[in-house]
Design a protein around this motif. Structure first.
Motif, PDB file in Angstrom:
ATOM      1  N   CYS A   1      36.970  35.945  36.254  1.00  0.00           N
ATOM      2  CA  CYS A   1      36.980  37.387  35.994  1.00  0.00           C
ATOM      3  C   CYS A   1      36.828  38.249  37.242  1.00  0.00           C
ATOM      4  O   CYS A   1      36.875  39.469  37.140  1.00  0.00           O
ATOM      5  CB  CYS A   1      35.881  37.726  34.989  1.00  0.00           C
ATOM      6  SG  CYS A   1      36.171  36.988  33.371  1.00  0.00           S
ATOM      7  N   ALA A   2      36.600  37.657  38.378  1.00  0.00           N
ATOM      8  CA  ALA A   2      36.436  38.450  39.600  1.00  0.00           C
ATOM      9  C   ALA A   2      37.233  37.803  40.717  1.00  0.00           C
ATOM     10  O   ALA A   2      37.192  36.593  40.860  1.00  0.00           O
ATOM     11  CB  ALA A   2      34.960  38.543  39.990  1.00  0.00           C
ATOM     12  N   PRO A   3      37.968  38.528  41.477  1.00  0.00           N
ATOM     13  CA  PRO A   3      38.097  39.977  41.501  1.00  0.00           C
ATOM     14  C   PRO A   3      38.992  40.523  40.392  1.00  0.00           C
ATOM     15  O   PRO A   3      38.897  41.688  40.040  1.00  0.00           O
ATOM     16  CB  PRO A   3      38.711  40.259  42.865  1.00  0.00           C
ATOM     17  CG  PRO A   3      39.501  39.055  43.188  1.00  0.00           C
ATOM     18  CD  PRO A   3      38.732  37.909  42.572  1.00  0.00           C
ATOM     19  N   ALA A   4      39.849  39.704  39.819  1.00  0.00           N
ATOM     20  CA  ALA A   4      40.711  40.141  38.719  1.00  0.00           C
ATOM     21  C   ALA A   4      40.781  39.009  37.698  1.00  0.00           C
ATOM     22  O   ALA A   4      40.636  37.844  38.053  1.00  0.00           O
ATOM     23  CB  ALA A   4      42.103  40.475  39.237  1.00  0.00           C
ATOM     24  N   PRO A   5      41.007  39.326  36.424  1.00  0.00           N
ATOM     25  CA  PRO A   5      41.102  38.279  35.407  1.00  0.00           C
ATOM     26  C   PRO A   5      42.246  37.317  35.709  1.00  0.00           C
ATOM     27  O   PRO A   5      43.363  37.729  36.010  1.00  0.00           O
ATOM     28  CB  PRO A   5      41.381  39.048  34.119  1.00  0.00           C
ATOM     29  CG  PRO A   5      40.862  40.427  34.379  1.00  0.00           C
ATOM     30  CD  PRO A   5      41.089  40.661  35.839  1.00  0.00           C
ATOM     31  N   SER A   6      41.942  36.020  35.636  1.00  0.00           N
ATOM     32  CA  SER A   6      42.957  34.997  35.874  1.00  0.00           C
ATOM     33  C   SER A   6      42.483  33.697  35.256  1.00  0.00           C
ATOM     34  O   SER A   6      41.409  33.621  34.682  1.00  0.00           O
ATOM     35  CB  SER A   6      43.208  34.824  37.375  1.00  0.00           C
ATOM     36  OG  SER A   6      42.030  34.368  38.010  1.00  0.00           O
ATOM     37  N   GLY A   7      43.292  32.676  35.394  1.00  0.00           N
ATOM     38  CA  GLY A   7      42.965  31.358  34.848  1.00  0.00           C
ATOM     39  C   GLY A   7      43.987  30.943  33.818  1.00  0.00           C
ATOM     40  O   GLY A   7      45.005  31.607  33.610  1.00  0.00           O
ATOM     41  N   THR A   8      43.690  29.850  33.128  1.00  0.00           N
ATOM     42  CA  THR A   8      44.619  29.332  32.123  1.00  0.00           C
ATOM     43  C   THR A   8      44.331  29.869  30.727  1.00  0.00           C
ATOM     44  O   THR A   8      45.027  29.517  29.783  1.00  0.00           O
ATOM     45  CB  THR A   8      44.586  27.794  32.107  1.00  0.00           C
ATOM     46  OG1 THR A   8      43.252  27.356  31.805  1.00  0.00           O
ATOM     47  CG2 THR A   8      45.035  27.220  33.434  1.00  0.00           C
ATOM     48  N   HIS A   9      43.329  30.708  30.570  1.00  0.00           N
ATOM     49  CA  HIS A   9      43.029  31.323  29.271  1.00  0.00           C
ATOM     50  C   HIS A   9      44.221  32.186  28.876  1.00  0.00           C
ATOM     51  O   HIS A   9      44.719  32.971  29.686  1.00  0.00           O
ATOM     52  CB  HIS A   9      41.761  32.169  29.364  1.00  0.00           C
ATOM     53  CG  HIS A   9      41.199  32.569  28.039  1.00  0.00           C
ATOM     54  ND1 HIS A   9      41.804  33.492  27.218  1.00  0.00           N
ATOM     55  CD2 HIS A   9      40.078  32.157  27.395  1.00  0.00           C
ATOM     56  CE1 HIS A   9      41.086  33.643  26.126  1.00  0.00           C
ATOM     57  NE2 HIS A   9      40.024  32.836  26.212  1.00  0.00           N
ATOM     58  N   PRO A  10      44.724  32.067  27.642  1.00  0.00           N
ATOM     59  CA  PRO A  10      45.916  32.824  27.249  1.00  0.00           C
ATOM     60  C   PRO A  10      45.717  34.341  27.215  1.00  0.00           C
ATOM     61  O   PRO A  10      46.687  35.092  27.297  1.00  0.00           O
ATOM     62  CB  PRO A  10      46.252  32.283  25.858  1.00  0.00           C
ATOM     63  CG  PRO A  10      45.007  31.641  25.373  1.00  0.00           C
ATOM     64  CD  PRO A  10      44.254  31.183  26.572  1.00  0.00           C
TER      65      PRO A  10
ATOM     66  N   ALA B   1      43.276  36.217  29.306  1.00  0.00           N
ATOM     67  CA  ALA B   1      42.208  36.322  30.315  1.00  0.00           C
ATOM     68  C   ALA B   1      41.668  37.737  30.444  1.00  0.00           C
ATOM     69  O   ALA B   1      40.455  37.936  30.534  1.00  0.00           O
ATOM     70  CB  ALA B   1      42.720  35.824  31.664  1.00  0.00           C
ATOM     71  N   THR B   2      42.530  38.736  30.435  1.00  0.00           N
ATOM     72  CA  THR B   2      42.083  40.121  30.583  1.00  0.00           C
ATOM     73  C   THR B   2      41.166  40.533  29.437  1.00  0.00           C
ATOM     74  O   THR B   2      40.098  41.100  29.661  1.00  0.00           O
ATOM     75  CB  THR B   2      43.293  41.072  30.664  1.00  0.00           C
ATOM     76  OG1 THR B   2      44.127  40.654  31.752  1.00  0.00           O
ATOM     77  CG2 THR B   2      42.866  42.506  30.880  1.00  0.00           C
ATOM     78  N   GLU B   3      41.557  40.215  28.209  1.00  0.00           N
ATOM     79  CA  GLU B   3      40.748  40.564  27.043  1.00  0.00           C
ATOM     80  C   GLU B   3      39.435  39.778  27.027  1.00  0.00           C
ATOM     81  O   GLU B   3      38.379  40.329  26.720  1.00  0.00           O
ATOM     82  CB  GLU B   3      41.525  40.308  25.741  1.00  0.00           C
ATOM     83  CG  GLU B   3      42.699  41.243  25.532  1.00  0.00           C
ATOM     84  CD  GLU B   3      43.963  40.771  26.263  1.00  0.00           C
ATOM     85  OE1 GLU B   3      43.954  39.694  26.901  1.00  0.00           O
ATOM     86  OE2 GLU B   3      44.956  41.503  26.226  1.00  0.00           O
ATOM     87  N   ALA B   4      39.497  38.497  27.376  1.00  0.00           N
ATOM     88  CA  ALA B   4      38.293  37.662  27.377  1.00  0.00           C
ATOM     89  C   ALA B   4      37.279  38.172  28.404  1.00  0.00           C
ATOM     90  O   ALA B   4      36.078  38.244  28.117  1.00  0.00           O
ATOM     91  CB  ALA B   4      38.656  36.207  27.652  1.00  0.00           C
TER      92      ALA B   4
ATOM     93  N   ASP C   1      27.787  42.005  28.347  1.00  0.00           N
ATOM     94  CA  ASP C   1      26.906  41.826  29.506  1.00  0.00           C
ATOM     95  C   ASP C   1      26.616  40.346  29.768  1.00  0.00           C
ATOM     96  O   ASP C   1      25.500  39.973  30.113  1.00  0.00           O
ATOM     97  CB  ASP C   1      25.616  42.615  29.319  1.00  0.00           C
ATOM     98  CG  ASP C   1      24.885  42.854  30.632  1.00  0.00           C
ATOM     99  OD1 ASP C   1      25.553  42.903  31.687  1.00  0.00           O
ATOM    100  OD2 ASP C   1      23.646  42.956  30.609  1.00  0.00           O
ATOM    101  N   GLY C   2      27.635  39.515  29.569  1.00  0.00           N
ATOM    102  CA  GLY C   2      27.498  38.082  29.851  1.00  0.00           C
ATOM    103  C   GLY C   2      26.760  37.300  28.797  1.00  0.00           C
ATOM    104  O   GLY C   2      26.495  36.107  28.970  1.00  0.00           O
TER     105      GLY C   2
ATOM    106  N   VAL D   1      33.775  34.296  16.196  1.00  0.00           N
ATOM    107  CA  VAL D   1      33.797  34.752  17.599  1.00  0.00           C
ATOM    108  C   VAL D   1      35.049  35.559  17.874  1.00  0.00           C
ATOM    109  O   VAL D   1      36.038  35.468  17.175  1.00  0.00           O
ATOM    110  CB  VAL D   1      33.711  33.544  18.590  1.00  0.00           C
ATOM    111  CG1 VAL D   1      32.381  32.842  18.466  1.00  0.00           C
ATOM    112  CG2 VAL D   1      34.851  32.588  18.402  1.00  0.00           C
ATOM    113  N   THR D   2      34.975  36.323  18.937  1.00  0.00           N
ATOM    114  CA  THR D   2      36.096  37.151  19.346  1.00  0.00           C
ATOM    115  C   THR D   2      37.166  36.253  19.979  1.00  0.00           C
ATOM    116  O   THR D   2      37.073  35.035  19.935  1.00  0.00           O
ATOM    117  CB  THR D   2      35.618  38.204  20.355  1.00  0.00           C
ATOM    118  OG1 THR D   2      35.039  37.520  21.470  1.00  0.00           O
ATOM    119  CG2 THR D   2      34.578  39.122  19.742  1.00  0.00           C
TER     120      THR D   2
END
Length: 144
Positions: free
Chosen positions: A66-75, A77-80, A88-89, A138-139
């Protein structure tokens, strides 16, 4: 006496040449926040069948940074990342529609999140009675 003065001058100039650049960034430079520094936030999320992660092999796994920008293999990532920031984690605060109609089939599903969130180590695990209950509870954070 002249040799001593030369050696002192040479030693002084050498020390200034070597140590000078090392102290310059400490004297003049942007504050850490202005320099674009951020606390790391990188997670590995898993879903598997079983009552605990210790005895359930992960069936699906994704990465989420999630830092510095949302990324990864999560479909999503931005919403997650937005959902986790909004909570707040706190993974237990990531709840959705608890009133969904699910069967009473017992086929336990366990979700985990391991990694670092805003610079601190996190470890989360939760078991659900079945996939429908998990998806209703869960969301989109664990929807992959």
């Amino acid at each position: 006496m002249r040799n001593t003065a030369r050696w002192a001058a040479t030693l002084g100039l050498t020390a200034t040449a070597v140590c000078g650049p090392l102290t310059a960034p400490a004297l003049a430079g942007p504050a850490p926040a202005a320099a674009g520094l951020y606390a790391p936030s990188a997670l590995v999320l898993t879903v598997g069948h079983g009552v605990a992660a210790a005895n359930a092999a992960p069936e699906r796994a994704v990465t989420l940074s999630c830092a510095p920008a949302p990324s990864g293999t999560h479909p999503a990532a931005t919403e997650a990342c937005a959902e986790l920031r909004g909570a707040d984690g706190d993974f237990t605060a990531l709840t959705a529609n608890d009133r969904a109609a699910c069967t009473r089939e017992y086929n336990p599903v366990v979700v985990t999140a391991q990694g670092v969130w805003q610079g601190r180590r996190v470890s989360y695990e939760r078991a659900y009675a079945n996939e429908c209950v998990k998806n209703a509870s869960v969301t989109s954070f664990f929807a992959f």
